[in-house]
Structure formats: C-alpha cells, structure tokens
Design a protein around this motif. Structure first.
Motif, short mmCIF file in Angstrom:
data_model
loop_
_atom_site.label_atom_id
_atom_site.label_comp_id
_atom_site.label_asym_id
_atom_site.label_seq_id
_atom_site.Cartn_x
_atom_site.Cartn_y
_atom_site.Cartn_z
N VAL A 29 0.88 -1.17 0.00
CA VAL A 29 0.00 0.00 0.00
C VAL A 29 0.92 1.22 0.00
CG1 VAL A 29 -1.97 -1.09 1.14
CG2 VAL A 29 -0.16 -0.06 2.53
N ARG A 30 0.41 2.35 -0.42
CA ARG A 30 1.28 3.52 -0.59
C ARG A 30 0.45 4.79 -0.44
NH1 ARG A 30 5.99 5.38 -3.05
NH2 ARG A 30 5.77 7.20 -4.42
N HIS A 31 1.07 5.85 0.07
CA HIS A 31 0.42 7.16 0.10
C HIS A 31 1.39 8.21 -0.43
CE1 HIS A 31 2.48 9.38 3.39
NE2 HIS A 31 2.80 8.16 3.80
N PHE A 32 0.84 9.29 -0.97
CA PHE A 32 1.65 10.38 -1.47
C PHE A 32 0.77 11.63 -1.58
CE2 PHE A 32 0.07 7.85 -4.98
CZ PHE A 32 -0.56 8.78 -5.80
N ALA A 33 1.40 12.78 -1.69
CA ALA A 33 0.67 14.03 -1.81
C ALA A 33 -0.05 14.10 -3.15
CB ALA A 33 1.63 15.21 -1.66
N ASN A 34 -1.30 14.53 -3.14
CA ASN A 34 -2.06 14.68 -4.37
C ASN A 34 -1.40 15.74 -5.26
OD1 ASN A 34 -4.15 15.41 -6.32
ND2 ASN A 34 -5.57 14.30 -5.00
N ARG A 35 -1.18 15.38 -6.51
CA ARG A 35 -0.51 16.29 -7.45
C ARG A 35 -1.39 17.51 -7.77
NH1 ARG A 35 4.03 15.40 -10.72
NH2 ARG A 35 4.15 13.29 -9.89
N TRP A 36 -2.70 17.35 -7.65
CA TRP A 36 -3.64 18.45 -7.86
C TRP A 36 -4.51 18.59 -6.61
CZ3 TRP A 36 -2.38 15.05 -11.80
CH2 TRP A 36 -1.75 15.62 -12.91
N PRO A 37 -3.95 19.11 -5.52
CA PRO A 37 -4.66 19.09 -4.24
C PRO A 37 -5.83 20.06 -4.19
CG PRO A 37 -2.65 20.36 -4.04
CD PRO A 37 -2.62 19.76 -5.43
N ALA A 38 -6.90 19.64 -3.52
CA ALA A 38 -8.02 20.53 -3.24
C ALA A 38 -7.73 21.41 -2.03
CB ALA A 38 -9.30 19.72 -3.01
N LEU A 39 -6.79 20.97 -1.17
CA LEU A 39 -6.36 21.73 -0.01
C LEU A 39 -4.85 21.95 -0.10
CD1 LEU A 39 -8.34 19.82 2.79
CD2 LEU A 39 -8.94 22.02 1.77
N PRO A 40 -4.35 23.11 0.31
CA PRO A 40 -2.93 23.41 0.16
C PRO A 40 -2.07 22.82 1.27
CG PRO A 40 -4.04 25.29 1.12
CD PRO A 40 -5.11 24.27 0.85
N ASP A 41 -0.77 23.05 1.17
CA ASP A 41 0.20 22.76 2.23
C ASP A 41 0.27 21.28 2.59
OD1 ASP A 41 0.65 25.56 2.43
OD2 ASP A 41 -1.09 25.74 3.76
N GLY A 42 0.15 20.40 1.59
CA GLY A 42 0.28 18.97 1.86
C GLY A 42 -0.87 18.36 2.63
N ARG A 43 -2.06 18.97 2.56
CA ARG A 43 -3.20 18.49 3.33
C ARG A 43 -4.19 17.68 2.48
NH1 ARG A 43 -6.29 22.40 5.25
NH2 ARG A 43 -5.28 24.18 4.27
#
Length: 267
Positions: A29-43
């Motif tokens: 399983v894996r997680h990463f920051a959304n490349r097109w985030p709806a919320l800023p600052d890695g949220r």
C-alpha cells in the motif's frame, strides 16, 4: 481553481501501477501528496490500495483491506497532529460514474483546517445515536466488533452505515484488532453491493471520526458511510433539484427492502 487543469483520464500507462508516475517502485500500500490538491500545504493525499490495477475491496480480500485501513489510520494520526488541521476526512470515490479519473483502486485523505459542516452536525448531538441498536429490521451484517445497517432514512438506495459496536472515537484509537476487522467488514459489504448492483458498481465511501482539534467531542463515534450510486443494476441514482435545491432526498428503494436484498447476497 488550479484543479481545473488536472487531466480527466491519464494518457499512457496508469500512474498508480508499479513503475508509474506516482509509484516508481514496488509497493503493497502507498500514500503520497495529491498532485492536484483541493487543499494546500500537503493536506490532500492519495492512498493506493494495491499494486493490482483492477482490485476492488472484494478482490483485495480481508488481509489487504486491513492494510489499507491501517494506512488510513496512520495518515489520520500524522495529519491530525498538525497545528493547522482540525479534521481528517478519509474517502473513496469508486468508478467513472462518480467522477473518479483513475480506475486503479485508491482513496484520498483531506486534512481540513476547520470541521466540515456535515461531520459537525453529527457531532452536535447530545447523545450518540450509533450506540443504539439499529434493530433487526435494518441490520445487514455483523463481524467481530462491527455492524453494517441501512439508515432509517437513507439518502441513497442501498446506503450502509458501518460502525463499531463499541463507542470508538477514531481510527487511531480503534486499535489494530478492530481496524483489521474493519477490513473484513468492507470486503463483506462491498461484495454484497457488487452482487446486487453489478460488478464494479460505482460508490462513495467516507469516514467520519473525532476531530483533531483537541476538543471534547462525546458524540464522536467512528463510522463509515457507504453510498452506492445505483438504484438498480445498471441504473444510476441521480440527484437533482429537489435534493440540491431543497435539501430533501427522495429514496426510490424502501429501506427494509434494501436490507432484505443486501442480506440475501452471498459473501
């Protein structure tokens, strides 16, 4: 507005498969920051459920589903520890009918700076409604520590409310045993949904849990909402003016009929 530029469907290889843009190496399983985030600052993060491109929860099986839940819990704890986060919201949009732009099994985690209005409304109750027995007429399934029931007034046909039997506030405090059994509950309920509404039936899944603002929230009882987007096999359940304009949901399937049909599906 920057999300308007994100691609609707990826060109070329799947970016979530091993070796793809977002998963350059092997993973479980894996997680990463959304490349097109709806919320800023890695949220805003993406969680990959499996390296297998077409593995829904029923295909994942209980052990792999439990790994997904563990990662949801870990990201809830990590993001919830930030000073700029008040609420961690885990959700999955499954299927193109819901608007998912990538078919590879994945969910998302949003860390809000304030408590969103729907969880806030649930948390404002003076007592915990989830601690009450839903009754045999609404109960669909149980596994150790968990139950799945149709709400008394569901907004979606075949909607399910998945909750622990005890008053547990959030994923991190649930503990590894209860989180493992949540994986089994997800496999059970989504197998029933697929057998009833068809393979790869589109759905929305979201987690409501205790806010991360450090406040006292006695009504916080961890639970998941599972909302299939079909009202019959091959028939989409649409929301329109009455639902969005008046805030009143007209469900074309009687809740107790939904219970009977979901119960009857082999798992």
């Amino acid at each position: 507005p920057w999300r308007q530029q994100r691609p609707n469907r990826p060109d070329g290889p799947c970016p979530f498969c091993p070796g793809g843009l977002e998963a350059p190496g092997p993973y479980d399983v894996r997680h990463f920051a959304n490349r097109w985030p709806a919320l800023p600052d890695g949220r805003h993060e993406v969680v990959l459920h499996s390296p297998v491109h077409d593995a829904s929860f029923p295909v994942l099986g209980e052990a792999q589903a439990a790994r997904v839940v563990e990662l949801w819990s870990a990201r809830t704890a990590a993001l919830g520890s930030r000073d700029d986060v008040a609420y961690v919201f885990v959700f999955e949009n499954r299927g193109q009918a819901i608007g998912a732009t990538i078919d590879h099994p994945h969910s998302q985690v949003m860390a809000f700076a304030t408590i969103p209005p729907i969880p806030e409304a649930e948390l404002s109750a003076s007592t915990c409604g989830l601690c009450q027995d839903p009754g045999d007429d609404l109960l669909v399934a149980r596994c150790p520590g968990w139950q799945a029931a149709v709400p008394r007034a569901p907004s979606w046909p075949y909607e399910l409310l998945i909750s622990p039997l005890g008053h547990v506030a959030d994923l991190p405090t649930a503990g590894p045993g209860l989180r493992r059994n949540l994986g089994a509950m997800l496999v059970d309920t989504l197998t029933r949904v697929e057998r009833l509404l068809g393979p790869n039936a589109p759905y929305m899944l979201w987690v409501h849990q205790r806010p991360a603002d450090g406040g006292d929230w006695p009504a916080a009882h961890l639970h998941l909402h599972l909302a299939p987007a079909r009202r019959a096999p091959g028939v989409t359940r649409h929301l329109a003016a009455a639902e969005f304009g008046a805030g009143v949901f007209f469900d074309p399937v009687d809740p107790r009929q939904a219970v009977a049909r979901l119960r009857s599906q082999p798992t």
